[in-house]
Design a protein around this motif. Structure first.
Motif, mmCIF file in Angstrom:
data_model
loop_
_atom_site.group_PDB
_atom_site.id
_atom_site.type_symbol
_atom_site.label_atom_id
_atom_site.label_comp_id
_atom_site.label_asym_id
_atom_site.label_seq_id
_atom_site.Cartn_x
_atom_site.Cartn_y
_atom_site.Cartn_z
ATOM 1 N N LYS A 208 67.317 40.009 -13.841
ATOM 2 C CA LYS A 208 66.891 41.230 -13.169
ATOM 3 C C LYS A 208 67.570 41.304 -11.801
ATOM 4 O O LYS A 208 67.184 40.601 -10.867
ATOM 5 N N VAL A 209 68.586 42.144 -11.722
ATOM 6 C CA VAL A 209 69.337 42.294 -10.476
ATOM 7 C C VAL A 209 68.531 43.160 -9.510
ATOM 8 O O VAL A 209 68.187 44.304 -9.824
ATOM 9 N N ALA A 210 68.233 42.599 -8.341
ATOM 10 C CA ALA A 210 67.443 43.323 -7.345
ATOM 11 C C ALA A 210 68.307 43.901 -6.232
ATOM 12 O O ALA A 210 67.987 44.952 -5.679
ATOM 13 N N ARG A 211 69.402 43.224 -5.904
ATOM 14 C CA ARG A 211 70.262 43.737 -4.833
ATOM 15 C C ARG A 211 71.683 43.215 -5.004
ATOM 16 O O ARG A 211 71.921 42.217 -5.686
ATOM 17 N N THR A 212 72.598 43.925 -4.362
ATOM 18 C CA THR A 212 74.016 43.569 -4.386
ATOM 19 C C THR A 212 74.483 43.292 -2.966
ATOM 20 O O THR A 212 74.348 44.143 -2.088
ATOM 21 N N GLU A 213 75.021 42.111 -2.751
ATOM 22 C CA GLU A 213 75.570 41.730 -1.444
ATOM 23 C C GLU A 213 77.090 41.845 -1.503
ATOM 24 O O GLU A 213 77.723 41.306 -2.409
ATOM 25 N N THR A 214 77.671 42.556 -0.552
ATOM 26 C CA THR A 214 79.124 42.693 -0.505
ATOM 27 C C THR A 214 79.668 41.935 0.699
ATOM 28 O O THR A 214 79.115 42.016 1.799
ATOM 29 N N VAL A 215 80.746 41.200 0.465
ATOM 30 C CA VAL A 215 81.389 40.397 1.506
ATOM 31 C C VAL A 215 82.879 40.714 1.489
ATOM 32 O O VAL A 215 83.499 40.752 0.420
ATOM 33 N N VAL A 216 83.463 40.938 2.670
ATOM 34 C CA VAL A 216 84.882 41.292 2.779
ATOM 35 C C VAL A 216 85.588 40.242 3.629
ATOM 36 O O VAL A 216 85.067 39.805 4.656
ATOM 37 N N ARG A 217 86.780 39.850 3.207
ATOM 38 C CA ARG A 217 87.553 38.846 3.939
ATOM 39 C C ARG A 217 89.039 39.190 3.848
ATOM 40 O O ARG A 217 89.455 39.984 3.002
ATOM 41 N N THR A 218 89.823 38.575 4.719
ATOM 42 C CA THR A 218 91.272 38.718 4.632
ATOM 43 C C THR A 218 91.791 37.847 3.493
ATOM 44 O O THR A 218 91.227 36.799 3.186
ATOM 45 N N TRP A 219 92.880 38.295 2.880
ATOM 46 C CA TRP A 219 93.458 37.559 1.757
ATOM 47 C C TRP A 219 94.492 36.568 2.265
ATOM 48 O O TRP A 219 95.341 36.895 3.087
ATOM 49 N N GLY A 220 94.414 35.326 1.784
ATOM 50 C CA GLY A 220 95.382 34.308 2.171
ATOM 51 C C GLY A 220 94.722 32.966 2.407
ATOM 52 O O GLY A 220 93.580 32.890 2.877
ATOM 53 N N SER A 221 95.429 31.899 2.093
ATOM 54 C CA SER A 221 94.861 30.555 2.207
ATOM 55 C C SER A 221 94.842 30.033 3.636
ATOM 56 O O SER A 221 94.268 28.980 3.902
ATOM 57 N N THR A 222 95.476 30.759 4.575
ATOM 58 C CA THR A 222 95.475 30.345 5.976
ATOM 59 C C THR A 222 94.744 31.382 6.831
ATOM 60 O O THR A 222 94.459 32.498 6.388
ATOM 61 N N ALA A 223 94.487 30.993 8.079
ATOM 62 C CA ALA A 223 93.767 31.871 9.001
ATOM 63 C C ALA A 223 94.664 32.928 9.632
ATOM 64 O O ALA A 223 94.171 33.806 10.343
ATOM 65 N N ARG A 224 95.955 32.870 9.382
ATOM 66 C CA ARG A 224 96.896 33.739 10.088
ATOM 67 C C ARG A 224 96.571 35.232 9.973
ATOM 68 O O ARG A 224 96.582 35.938 10.994
ATOM 69 N N PRO A 225 96.282 35.787 8.775
ATOM 70 C CA PRO A 225 95.993 37.234 8.713
ATOM 71 C C PRO A 225 94.791 37.636 9.563
ATOM 72 O O PRO A 225 94.816 38.680 10.233
ATOM 73 N N TYR A 226 93.740 36.806 9.546
ATOM 74 C CA TYR A 226 92.536 37.115 10.318
ATOM 75 C C TYR A 226 92.812 37.001 11.817
ATOM 76 O O TYR A 226 92.381 37.843 12.620
ATOM 77 N N GLU A 227 93.553 35.967 12.210
ATOM 78 C CA GLU A 227 93.830 35.761 13.627
ATOM 79 C C GLU A 227 94.738 36.853 14.187
ATOM 80 O O GLU A 227 94.577 37.275 15.335
ATOM 81 N N GLU A 228 95.692 37.326 13.399
ATOM 82 C CA GLU A 228 96.564 38.403 13.869
ATOM 83 C C GLU A 228 95.760 39.671 14.150
ATOM 84 O O GLU A 228 96.020 40.382 15.130
ATOM 85 N N LEU A 229 94.781 39.951 13.300
ATOM 86 C CA LEU A 229 93.927 41.115 13.539
ATOM 87 C C LEU A 229 93.098 40.923 14.806
ATOM 88 O O LEU A 229 92.974 41.836 15.633
ATOM 89 N N ALA A 230 92.528 39.719 14.971
ATOM 90 C CA ALA A 230 91.691 39.453 16.143
ATOM 91 C C ALA A 230 92.507 39.490 17.432
ATOM 92 O O ALA A 230 92.041 39.992 18.464
ATOM 93 N N LEU A 231 93.732 38.968 17.399
ATOM 94 C CA LEU A 231 94.582 38.980 18.588
ATOM 95 C C LEU A 231 94.980 40.401 18.972
ATOM 96 O O LEU A 231 95.236 40.696 20.140
ATOM 97 N N GLY A 232 95.041 41.302 17.991
ATOM 98 C CA GLY A 232 95.352 42.700 18.275
ATOM 99 C C GLY A 232 94.204 43.456 18.910
ATOM 100 O O GLY A 232 94.397 44.556 19.435
ATOM 101 N N GLY A 233 93.004 42.873 18.857
ATOM 102 C CA GLY A 233 91.850 43.496 19.495
ATOM 103 C C GLY A 233 91.045 44.356 18.544
ATOM 104 O O GLY A 233 91.557 44.871 17.542
#
Length: 261
Positions: A208-233
Motif C-alpha cells: 500500500k503506497v502512501a507517499r512518493t519521495e522524490t530526490v534530485v542529484r547531479t549525474w556523475g561519480s565525482t563531486a565536480r558537477p555539483y561543485e561547479e554549480l555551487a561555485l557559480g552561486g
C-alpha cells in the motif's frame, strides 16, 4: 641528566602536536535503506531494487562508489550479479539509487552491498550545496501494477545543470521503502521547470503506497558537477523589485508614556 629530561619533554610535546594535527578519521558510507522485488517475465526474472546511502561526514563527498547487487536462489546459488556505479554522495547527505536486472533463475534472496568510497573534501561550505526542488509530483498506479511518477524540477543555481537524476521512492504509511525508479533530466536552466516522467516496476500488489519521495542529484561519480554549480552561486530567493512607494520619511521610534525626555 638535564639533557635527557629536555629531550624526553621535546618528544612528548612533538607527539601531542602530531595528535592535534592528525585529520579526523572519516566514517564509511552506510546503506540506510534497501528494498528489492522479483517479477516473472518472458525473459526470466526481473529484479528491481532501490537503496539509500548515507554519508555522515559533513565536509567530504563520497566518490566512485559502486553498489553490488546479488541474487541467490533457494539453494544459495548465484543467479544474478550486477555492479552499479553510483553518483557522488554529498557531504552530510544521502544518495538514493535504483536499478533493474534480469536473472535466469528465480532469486530467493537479493542483497545490496557497496565498495568503500574515495573521499574528497568539499570546495564550498555545506550550505552552498542547495537541493534541487521538485513540484507538481503525481504518482499513478497502472493496470500492470507499476507506478507512473511525473512532476517538474527546478535548478536553484545561476549556471545550467547539464544532467540531473530524479529518483522516486515509494513508501508505505510507516515510511518503509517499497521500491523506486529513476530518470534523467538534461540541460536544466535557471528559471525553467522541465518535466520528468519515470516508472517504478515490481511493486507487490499487496503493498500500500502512501507517499512518493522524490530526490534530485547531479549525474556523475565525482563531486565536480555539483561543485561547479555551487561555485557559480545560487539564485537569490527574492528577485522581484518592490512595487509599493517608499515612505516619505523614516518611521522613527515613537515615544512611550513614562519615557524620559
Amino acid at each position: 641528566m638535564r639533557i635527557t629530561v629536555l629531550a624526553l619533554a621535546a618528544l612528548f610535546l612533538a607527539g601531542c602536536s602530531g595528535e592535534e594535527q592528525a585529520p579526523a578519521q572519516l566514517k564509511p558510507l552506510s546503506l540506510a535503506e534497501q528494498a528489492s522485488t522479483v517479477v516473472k517475465s518472458d525473459d526470466g526474472y526481473v529484479v528491481n531494487w532501490a537503496g539509500v546511502l548515507s554519508n555522515d561526514n559533513p565536509w567530504h563527498f563520497g566518490e566512485h562508489v559502486v553498489a553490488t547487487v546479488v541474487g541467490r536462489d533457494s539453494k544459495g546459488a548465484e543467479v544474478v550479479r550486477m555492479d552499479q556505479p553510483l553518483d557522488a554522495v554529498p557531504p552530510g547527505g544521502r544518495l538514493a539509487f535504483t536499478g533493474q536486472a534480469v536473472a535466469d533463475g528465480k532469486p530467493a534472496k537479493v542483497t545490496i552491498e557497496h565498495r568503500p568510497a574515495q573521499w574528497r573534501q568539499a570546495a564550498r561550505v555545506v550550505s552552498a550545496f542547495k537541493p534541487f526542488r521538485t513540484s507538481r509530483v503525481q504518482s499513478l498506479r497502472q493496470k500492470d501494477g507499476s507506478y507512473l511518477v511525473m512532476g517538474t524540477v527546478a535548478n536553484p543555481y545561476r549556471l545550467p545543470a547539464s544532467s540531473l537524476v530524479v529518483s522516486a521512492l515509494l513508501r508505505d504509511s510507516a515510511g518503509k521503502l517499497l521500491g523506486g525508479g529513476s530518470a534523467f533530466v538534461d540541460d536544466v536552466k535557471t528559471g525553467t521547470t522541465p518535466r520528468f516522467i519515470l516508472t517504478v516496476d515490481g511493486v507487490p500488489s499487496s503493498a500500500k503506497v502512501a507517499r512518493t519521495e522524490t530526490v534530485v542529484r547531479t549525474w556523475g561519480s565525482t563531486a565536480r558537477p555539483y561543485e561547479e554549480l555551487a561555485l557559480g552561486g545560487a539564485v537569490p530567493v527574492h528577485t522581484v523589485k518592490p512595487t509599493t512607494e517608499p515612505f516619505l520619511r523614516d518611521r522613527a521610534r515613537q515615544a512611550m508614556p513614562g519615557d524620559e525626555h
